[in-house]
Design a protein around this motif. Structure first.
Motif, PDB file in Angstrom:
ATOM      1  N   PHE A  42       0.830  -1.210   0.000  1.00 25.74           N
ATOM      2  CA  PHE A  42       0.000   0.000   0.000  1.00 25.74           C
ATOM      3  C   PHE A  42       0.863   1.258   0.000  1.00 25.74           C
ATOM      4  N   TYR A  43       2.154   1.104  -0.252  1.00 21.05           N
ATOM      5  CA  TYR A  43       3.044   2.267  -0.213  1.00 21.05           C
ATOM      6  C   TYR A  43       2.753   3.221  -1.369  1.00 21.05           C
ATOM      7  N   ASP A  44       2.662   4.497  -1.022  1.00 21.39           N
ATOM      8  CA  ASP A  44       2.417   5.566  -1.993  1.00 21.39           C
ATOM      9  C   ASP A  44       3.725   6.334  -2.159  1.00 21.39           C
ATOM     10  N   PRO A  45       4.527   6.035  -3.196  1.00 20.20           N
ATOM     11  CA  PRO A  45       5.875   6.619  -3.297  1.00 20.20           C
ATOM     12  C   PRO A  45       5.876   8.127  -3.459  1.00 20.20           C
ATOM     13  N   GLU A  46       4.827   8.688  -4.043  1.00 11.51           N
ATOM     14  CA  GLU A  46       4.813  10.128  -4.263  1.00 11.51           C
ATOM     15  C   GLU A  46       4.607  10.893  -2.969  1.00 11.51           C
ATOM     16  N   CYS A  49       3.909   7.668   2.048  1.00 10.20           N
ATOM     17  CA  CYS A  49       2.995   7.175   3.071  1.00 10.20           C
ATOM     18  C   CYS A  49       2.361   5.894   2.557  1.00 10.20           C
ATOM     19  N   PHE A  50       1.504   5.301   3.382  1.00 16.10           N
ATOM     20  CA  PHE A  50       0.729   4.126   2.986  1.00 16.10           C
ATOM     21  C   PHE A  50      -0.729   4.575   2.844  1.00 16.10           C
ATOM     22  N   THR A  51      -1.246   4.481   1.638  1.00 12.78           N
ATOM     23  CA  THR A  51      -2.595   4.960   1.351  1.00 12.78           C
ATOM     24  C   THR A  51      -3.550   3.780   1.275  1.00 12.78           C
ATOM     25  N   PHE A  52      -4.594   3.838   2.120  1.00 12.62           N
ATOM     26  CA  PHE A  52      -5.627   2.812   2.137  1.00 12.62           C
ATOM     27  C   PHE A  52      -6.918   3.425   1.583  1.00 12.62           C
ATOM     28  N   GLN A  53      -8.034   2.730   1.740  1.00 10.46           N
ATOM     29  CA  GLN A  53      -9.236   3.125   1.013  1.00 10.46           C
ATOM     30  C   GLN A  53      -9.794   4.481   1.449  1.00 10.46           C
ATOM     31  N   ASP A  54      -9.699   4.843   2.730  1.00 11.18           N
ATOM     32  CA  ASP A  54     -10.185   6.165   3.139  1.00 11.18           C
ATOM     33  C   ASP A  54      -9.303   6.780   4.233  1.00 11.18           C
ATOM     34  N   TYR A  55      -8.078   6.343   4.332  1.00  8.01           N
ATOM     35  CA  TYR A  55      -7.148   6.898   5.315  1.00  8.01           C
ATOM     36  C   TYR A  55      -5.713   6.643   4.845  1.00  8.01           C
ATOM     37  N   GLN A  56      -4.772   7.341   5.485  1.00 10.33           N
ATOM     38  CA  GLN A  56      -3.355   7.207   5.180  1.00 10.33           C
ATOM     39  C   GLN A  56      -2.568   7.017   6.469  1.00 10.33           C
ATOM     40  N   LEU A  57      -1.502   6.250   6.384  1.00  8.32           N
ATOM     41  CA  LEU A  57      -0.622   6.022   7.523  1.00  8.32           C
ATOM     42  C   LEU A  57       0.809   6.312   7.092  1.00  8.32           C
ATOM     43  N   ALA A  58       1.572   6.901   7.998  1.00  8.09           N
ATOM     44  CA  ALA A  58       2.978   7.183   7.716  1.00  8.09           C
ATOM     45  C   ALA A  58       3.724   7.281   9.039  1.00  8.09           C
ATOM     46  N   PRO A  59       4.795   6.512   9.217  1.00  8.48           N
ATOM     47  CA  PRO A  59       5.564   6.596  10.476  1.00  8.48           C
ATOM     48  C   PRO A  59       6.187   7.974  10.634  1.00  8.48           C
ATOM     49  N   THR A 190      -9.173 -17.221   9.978  1.00  6.45           N
ATOM     50  CA  THR A 190     -10.107 -17.556   8.889  1.00  6.45           C
ATOM     51  C   THR A 190      -9.931 -16.680   7.659  1.00  6.45           C
ATOM     52  N   LEU A 191      -9.354 -15.505   7.796  1.00  3.42           N
ATOM     53  CA  LEU A 191      -9.153 -14.603   6.669  1.00  3.42           C
ATOM     54  C   LEU A 191      -7.676 -14.307   6.481  1.00  3.42           C
ATOM     55  N   LYS A 192      -7.295 -14.000   5.257  1.00  4.14           N
ATOM     56  CA  LYS A 192      -5.931 -13.608   4.976  1.00  4.14           C
ATOM     57  C   LYS A 192      -5.675 -12.197   5.501  1.00  4.14           C
ATOM     58  N   TRP A 193      -4.403 -11.886   5.658  1.00  2.28           N
ATOM     59  CA  TRP A 193      -4.044 -10.549   6.120  1.00  2.28           C
ATOM     60  C   TRP A 193      -4.527  -9.489   5.137  1.00  2.28           C
ATOM     61  N   THR A 194      -4.387  -9.759   3.872  1.00  6.17           N
ATOM     62  CA  THR A 194      -4.832  -8.781   2.870  1.00  6.17           C
ATOM     63  C   THR A 194      -6.323  -8.527   2.978  1.00  6.17           C
ATOM     64  N   GLN A 195      -7.107  -9.579   3.218  1.00  3.54           N
ATOM     65  CA  GLN A 195      -8.558  -9.417   3.353  1.00  3.54           C
ATOM     66  C   GLN A 195      -8.911  -8.628   4.606  1.00  3.54           C
ATOM     67  N   LEU A 316      -5.095   3.113  -7.480  1.00  5.74           N
ATOM     68  CA  LEU A 316      -5.609   1.756  -7.628  1.00  5.74           C
ATOM     69  C   LEU A 316      -4.969   0.840  -6.577  1.00  5.74           C
ATOM     70  N   LEU A 317      -5.753   0.514  -5.562  1.00  5.48           N
ATOM     71  CA  LEU A 317      -5.261  -0.319  -4.473  1.00  5.48           C
ATOM     72  C   LEU A 317      -4.931  -1.723  -4.972  1.00  5.48           C
ATOM     73  N   PRO A 318      -3.981  -2.408  -4.325  1.00  4.78           N
ATOM     74  CA  PRO A 318      -3.533  -3.717  -4.820  1.00  4.78           C
ATOM     75  C   PRO A 318      -4.556  -4.836  -4.651  1.00  4.78           C
ATOM     76  N   TYR A 319      -5.592  -4.635  -3.848  1.00  6.24           N
ATOM     77  CA  TYR A 319      -6.582  -5.690  -3.601  1.00  6.24           C
ATOM     78  C   TYR A 319      -7.987  -5.105  -3.677  1.00  6.24           C
ATOM     79  N   ASP A 320      -8.949  -6.004  -3.888  1.00 10.97           N
ATOM     80  CA  ASP A 320     -10.345  -5.586  -3.940  1.00 10.97           C
ATOM     81  C   ASP A 320     -10.831  -5.208  -2.546  1.00 10.97           C
TER      82      ASP A 320
END
Length: 495
Positions: A42-46, A49-59, A190-195, A316-320
């Protein structure tokens, strides 16, 4: 012995943490590579940070400082390894000398240096290079750690390969933001980490957590609108304005385009002019306090949320996307209420949600502590039982020994009583002999006195019985005649 030595161990641990920070927790951190592999996609090189569906994380610098318990010094961080190695400086830093071998300060310094070289700034397995020692000596590792984290992620993005730098710290940071209880934790088998990650929304992230105490945030350095970082391998910048929500501040507007436009990443040797520029910039650290950044609610306003969602459409996120695993808060329509009430409702809802998560976390910790205490109690009982059995054997052996000593004591007492009786008998015999001897002496004295009286009496009687010879005239005549005849005889005849 354990009870006596434990306080000393605690004092040594406090001394180590006070001098070198909480780097031992990084040493003991077991890194699960799957969450990190998921995060890196989920890394956003520009934006750095790490960009997710409605939030961002960055150390951030502040978060790394909290995780390690090491303050950030507002001074020029690590720039480069000195051209000439000063081994005397290294010896002083590691407390190396013949006189101090075995000293706890020596052990602490060497342990901290090993953690720096093998865990925090690894160059090659089980080896400490001079770069790690240089950072250790300067005592300001946080900017370099964050720089190595961003540089390692950015330089390997889209190229593949393993990332070795600062993985325990990055892992601790990421896990501290994820839910610690609820469906996210319950579905780990029961679920993968990505899910599970794709099911998370801004509502599920633990925004405040331990970060609420952060008041001052490093926003810029010198002429840079972002924060330039110098690592052991290269230089890179990061945008702390994207991480304000992680530190508990309200995110009301999207970041300025200028902050994104000046992003850079290069190896240190590629651009020495920029490297020198960054070194000068760190002499003028731009810090903003909470009064400027706003209230602490960790809430994202619609302007920022819409901007993130548009960013997601571009990346475009890497997973659905997955449906949220837990119930989300009801949608509040901005056109049906005033903007001020809408913001207040969002912030109050977020505050209650954070309080609920904190309560769940406290409950989880309480249950974990209860289970841990139960294990400790069981272990203590088993240890007490074992100790009691050992004490029982010791008591039996001691009782047997005491019984033998008691019998020996009785024997000695009887022998002493016998000796005392014999001594008393001998003393009585001596007294009797003394009395008898005194009587004999008295008798002898009486006998001597009696004999002396008898002798005196006999002498008296003898004296009375002796009759003096009568005087004889004839004898006198004869004596006179002899004298006369002597005169008549010549002297030569007499001789």
């Amino acid at each position: 012995m354990h009870i006596i030595s434990q306080p000393r161990d605690n004092d040594r641990l406090k001394s180590f943490v006070g001098r070198y920070g909480d780097i031992l927790t990084v040493l003991k951190t077991v890194v699960d590579p799957v969450p990190l592999q998921t995060l890196l996609q989920f890394y956003d090189p520009e934006l750095r940070c790490f960009t997710f569906q409605d939030y961002q994380l960055a150390p951030t610098l502040e978060e790394y400082s909290i995780l390690l318990g090491i303050p950030i010094q507002h001074q020029t961080p690590f720039l480069d390894v000195p051209k000439e190695v000063d081994f005397r400086l290294i010896a002083r830093a590691l407390r190396l000398s013949v006189e101090e071998v075995g000293n706890w300060e020596v052990f602490h310094a060497q342990l901290a240096a090993m953690i720096y070289g093998i865990i925090l700034f690894p160059s090659m397995p089980n080896f400490i290079d001079f770069t790690a020692i240089s950072i250790f000596i300067r005592g300001n590792p946080i900017p370099t750690l964050l720089a190595d984290t961003y540089y390692a992620i950015h330089s390997r993005h889209g190229k593949g390969g393993a990332i070795r730098c600062c993985l325990p710290l990055l892992f601790k940071w990421f896990m501290s933001l994820l839910p610690a209880s609820g469906p996210f934790v319950d579905t780990q088998s029961t679920l993968k980490w990505t899910q599970r990650v794709m099911s998370l929304t801004s509502y599920d992230i633990r925004w405040q957590s331990y970060r609420m105490d952060v008041k001052d945030v490093i926003i810029s350095c010198g002429e840079f609108r972002s924060v330039p970082l110098i690592g052991t391998k290269g230089c890179i910048n990061y945008n702390p304005v994207l991480s304000l929500r992680q530190l508990g501040f309200v995110m009301s507007e999207r970041p300025l385009e200028a902050e994104i436009a000046e992003s850079f990443c290069f190896e240190k040797k590629d651009d020495p002019v920029r490297l020198e520029q960054i070194g000068r910039a760190w002499r003028d650290v731009g810090v903003k306090d909470g009064s400027v950044l706003g209230k602490k609610f960790a809430v994202a306003m619609p302007d920022y949320t819409d901007w993130v969602k548009k960013r997601v459409e571009t990346l475009l996120l890497p997973y659905d996307r997955m449906e949220p695993l837990q119930e989300q808060p009801p949608l509040i329509l901005a056109d049906s209420v005033s903007a001020e009430h809408y913001k207040q409702a969002l912030m109050e809802n977020r505050r209650l949600r954070e309080k609920e998560q904190d309560t769940r976390m406290e409950l989880y910790k309480a249950q974990a502590d209860k289970l841990h205490l139960a294990h400790q109690l069981r272990g203590a009982r088993e240890e007490d039982a074992s100790r009691l059995r050992g004490k029982k054997r010791s008591y039996e052996e001691m009782e047997s020994m005491l019984d033998a000593e008691h019998r020996e004591c009785l024997r000695l007492q009887r022998a002493e009583a016998s000796y005392q009786k014999r001594i008393r008998d001998l003393e009585k015999q001596l007294r009797d002999k003394d009395i008898q001897l005194k009587k004999e002496v008295d008798l002898r004295q009486a006998s001597e006195d009696h004999l002396g009286g008898e002798v005196w009496e006999l002498r008296r009687q003898l004296k009375e019985k002796i009759t003096p010879l009568p005087e004889c005239s004839e004898c006198s005549l004869l004596i006179d005649q002899c004298h006369y005849l002597k005169t008549l005889i010549p002297e030569d005849r007499l001789s």
